[in-house]
Design a protein around this motif. Structure first.
Motif, PDB file in Angstrom:
ATOM      1  N   ALA A 137       0.815  -1.211   0.000  1.00 53.11           N
ATOM      2  CA  ALA A 137       0.000   0.000   0.000  1.00 53.11           C
ATOM      3  C   ALA A 137       0.853   1.267   0.000  1.00 53.11           C
ATOM      4  CB  ALA A 137      -0.935  -0.001   1.212  1.00 53.11           C
ATOM      5  N   ARG A 147       0.780   4.275  -2.737  1.00 54.84           N
ATOM      6  CA  ARG A 147       0.620   5.680  -2.345  1.00 54.84           C
ATOM      7  C   ARG A 147       1.752   6.530  -2.931  1.00 54.84           C
ATOM      8  NH1 ARG A 147       1.131   7.857   3.855  1.00 54.84           N
ATOM      9  NH2 ARG A 147       0.770  10.071   3.430  1.00 54.84           N
ATOM     10  N   ARG A 193      -4.288   5.699  -3.292  1.00 53.34           N
ATOM     11  CA  ARG A 193      -4.843   5.108  -2.071  1.00 53.34           C
ATOM     12  C   ARG A 193      -5.776   3.931  -2.356  1.00 53.34           C
ATOM     13  NH1 ARG A 193      -3.983   8.225   2.407  1.00 53.34           N
ATOM     14  NH2 ARG A 193      -3.172  10.327   2.071  1.00 53.34           N
ATOM     15  N   LEU A 194      -6.417   3.938  -3.525  1.00 53.39           N
ATOM     16  CA  LEU A 194      -7.445   2.934  -3.807  1.00 53.39           C
ATOM     17  C   LEU A 194      -6.991   1.787  -4.691  1.00 53.39           C
ATOM     18  CD1 LEU A 194     -10.472   5.345  -4.466  1.00 53.39           C
ATOM     19  CD2 LEU A 194      -9.961   4.079  -2.370  1.00 53.39           C
ATOM     20  N   VAL A 198      -4.701  -0.544  -4.459  1.00 50.24           N
ATOM     21  CA  VAL A 198      -4.472  -1.849  -3.841  1.00 50.24           C
ATOM     22  C   VAL A 198      -5.785  -2.606  -3.706  1.00 50.24           C
ATOM     23  CG1 VAL A 198      -3.660  -3.018  -1.748  1.00 50.24           C
ATOM     24  CG2 VAL A 198      -2.408  -1.049  -2.640  1.00 50.24           C
ATOM     25  N   ARG A 199      -6.867  -1.869  -3.425  1.00 50.03           N
ATOM     26  CA  ARG A 199      -8.163  -2.525  -3.232  1.00 50.03           C
ATOM     27  C   ARG A 199      -8.884  -2.809  -4.545  1.00 50.03           C
ATOM     28  NH1 ARG A 199     -12.149   0.956   0.235  1.00 50.03           N
ATOM     29  NH2 ARG A 199     -10.316   0.847   1.596  1.00 50.03           N
ATOM     30  N   HIS A 200      -8.790  -1.893  -5.519  1.00 57.12           N
ATOM     31  CA  HIS A 200      -9.622  -2.006  -6.716  1.00 57.12           C
ATOM     32  C   HIS A 200      -8.853  -2.375  -7.983  1.00 57.12           C
ATOM     33  CE1 HIS A 200     -13.082  -0.518  -4.517  1.00 57.12           C
ATOM     34  NE2 HIS A 200     -12.349   0.490  -4.066  1.00 57.12           N
ATOM     35  N   PRO A 226      -2.932 -10.639  -4.401  1.00 54.36           N
ATOM     36  CA  PRO A 226      -2.998  -9.209  -4.082  1.00 54.36           C
ATOM     37  C   PRO A 226      -1.615  -8.571  -4.078  1.00 54.36           C
ATOM     38  CG  PRO A 226      -4.309 -10.497  -2.517  1.00 54.36           C
ATOM     39  CD  PRO A 226      -3.528 -11.468  -3.346  1.00 54.36           C
TER      40      PRO A 226
END
Length: 496
Positions: free
Chosen positions: A138, A142, A336-337, A339-341, A479
């Motif tokens: 993450a 960033r 910021r997003l 890693v998730r999306h 991931p």
């Protein structure tokens, strides 16, 4: 006991973010110089008596040497140390900037701009390599989000910054301050880099031979490909396009040579195994295509405002600020997003850019006059947010599986794709814009056709991103945060 252990860790964490800030300042300065010069060209013509060919090479020469230096410099940083390569490139860029400002003639200015572009090409891959080296998961996303903000902002802020300097220091000598402004920034960044940048980890340092044949084949291939693109408006006739098949042959020969180097156990300039990584190959291709559409927007838009509506250099530059602001916001969100999306963000970003540019086309149709820039401000803001959400996550996704020891060369390939895409896009969109202007003389329609061409290029990137997203949903990868632990950083030993 816990307090004693966490203090060094906290200090180390703070230090790497400070080191990142140094890299971003240097990156901003070098990228800014690719766009800030555009509004200073009339000042150069007046102050130096330069002709059209000279001022063309002030812009295109920088792009050429920048693109030529990227991959060899990235490989040099991987092998000999990214900190040393970064410091050398930054020092060379600062000195070359001062030399540009002191240039007594247009010929010398072109020479110093070539040197300045090469120095910028040395700095750029070290930045991506250092991010790979210092961050993971993450935090790495960033950091790349911040780098994406710098890319978007530096591209859009260049014209207004140049306009302010010209207005402050006069038409005759204002162009010199476009270069002088780099001196205090470069010196401050160099001093901070000496203190903050980490050395290359011991595990990465290798005494490998220089692949001079690979450097020669790649350099001549990229040169043959970019020359007709960056000189499309200056070199009349079709003979220049004969260089494109020459470039294809040279790059094919480079590919065969690198494969041969790998089979023989020698040290290639580019590890072709990088292209076995789906995320890397697709990310490079997306960068190539997207930058072919994205960077052309400022080219035709500022031409329209200045030549079509009579805007001054400063006013035309300020009209690009909504895109810069949106890009900064979008890149920060994307970092910021991602890693998730993952790749979904890139798809959303590309849709935002396309919709925003289509809205700009509609805005300049509805408001034809001095108020056109105000009408296009909100659509440009939307396009800027989409651009930030595209560039930052794509950079993270492209480099996330790349081994840290190859990070510099991989970053060089990624930025080279940007430069080639930008040159090709400007050639294509510029041809559409100037052809309509010459045949019909309506600047609004010329702008709209140019922007439609840019949207078409961006839609190609969208198709690629959607195809990759579908493939990832069918065959998911681990991931990003589950990668290997960061490799240790070599530190200066201290006496007991």
């Amino acid at each position: 006991m816990t307090t004693v252990q966490t203090r060094p860790a906290a200090a180390g964490d703070r230090r790497r973010w400070q080191a990142l800030a140094v890299c971003l300042v240097a990156g901003f300065m070098t990228l800014l110089d690719s766009s800030i010069v555009n509004v200073a060209l009339p000042s150069m013509e007046r102050g130096l008596g330069a002709d059209a060919a000279d001022v063309s090479w002030v812009v295109s020469g920088y792009a050429l040497t920048f693109g030529l230096a990227l991959v060899p410099a990235g490989r040099l940083g991987d092998v000999r140390g990214r900190r040393a390569a970064f410091l050398f490139g930054l020092a060379l860029f600062t000195v070359a900037s001062v030399a540009c400002g002191l240039a007594p003639s247009s010929g010398w200015l072109v020479v110093f701009r070539l040197l300045q572009g090469a120095a910028s090409g040395i700095v750029a891959p070290q930045t991506t390599g250092l991010i790979q080296q210092m961050f993971q998961g993450a935090d790495r996303a960033r950091a790349f989000g911040m780098l994406g903000s710098v890319v978007g902002i530096s591209t859009a802020v260049g014209p207004p910054a140049g306009g302010l300097l010209i207005q402050a220091f006069g038409v005759d000598d204002g162009w010199r301050w476009v270069f002088y402004v780099n001196l205090p920034i470069g010196v401050a960044a160099f001093c901070a880099a000496l203190r903050l940048l980490p050395r290359t980890p011991v595990a990465e340092k290798r005494r490998e031979g220089a692949d001079l044949t690979g450097v020669l084949l790649l350099g001549t291939g990229v040169l043959a490909l970019m020359l007709p693109l960056v000189q499309e408006q200056q070199w009349t006739g079709r003979a220049k396009w004969a260089l494109v098949p020459v470039a294809a042959l040279l790059l094919a020969a480079f590919w065969r040579w690198e494969r041969r180097q790998g089979r023989r156990g020698n040290d290639p300039l580019i590890d072709l195994e990088l292209f076995s990584l789906r995320s890397f190959t697709l990310g490079v291709l997306l960068n190539l295509v997207y930058f072919g559409g994205f960077t052309t927007v400022f080219f035709v838009y500022t031409l329209y405002l200045q030549n079509g509506l009579g805007y001054g250099a400063l006013a035309a530059g300020l009209a690009s600020l909504p895109f810069a602001i949106g890009s900064a916001v979008g890149a920060a969100l994307g970092g910021r997003l991602v890693v998730r999306h993952g790749r979904k963000l890139v798809v959303v970003g590309l849709v935002g850019v396309a919709v925003g540019l289509l809205a700009v086309i509609g805005a300049v149709q509805l408001v034809q006059g001095p108020g056109a820039a105000w009408a296009a401000a909100l659509p440009l803001l939307l396009a800027g947010v989409g651009s930030g959400v595209t560039i930052s996550p794509n950079t993270t996704l492209t480099l996330t599986r790349v081994p840290v020891r190859r990070a510099g060369a991989a970053g060089g390939i990624l930025v080279t794709a940007q430069r080639i895409g930008s040159a090709a896009g400007i050639a294509a969109v510029g041809a559409v814009y100037f052809a309509h202007l010459a045949n019909h003389g309506t600047s609004v329609r010329a702008l709209q056709l140019g922007l439609l061409t840019a949207v078409g290029i961006i839609l190609v990137a969208l198709v690629l991103a959607i195809a990759d997203l579908r493939e990832r949903l069918a065959h998911p990868e681990p991931p990003m945060g589950d990668g290997p632990a960061p490799e240790p950083v070599e530190r200066t030993p201290t006496k007991a």
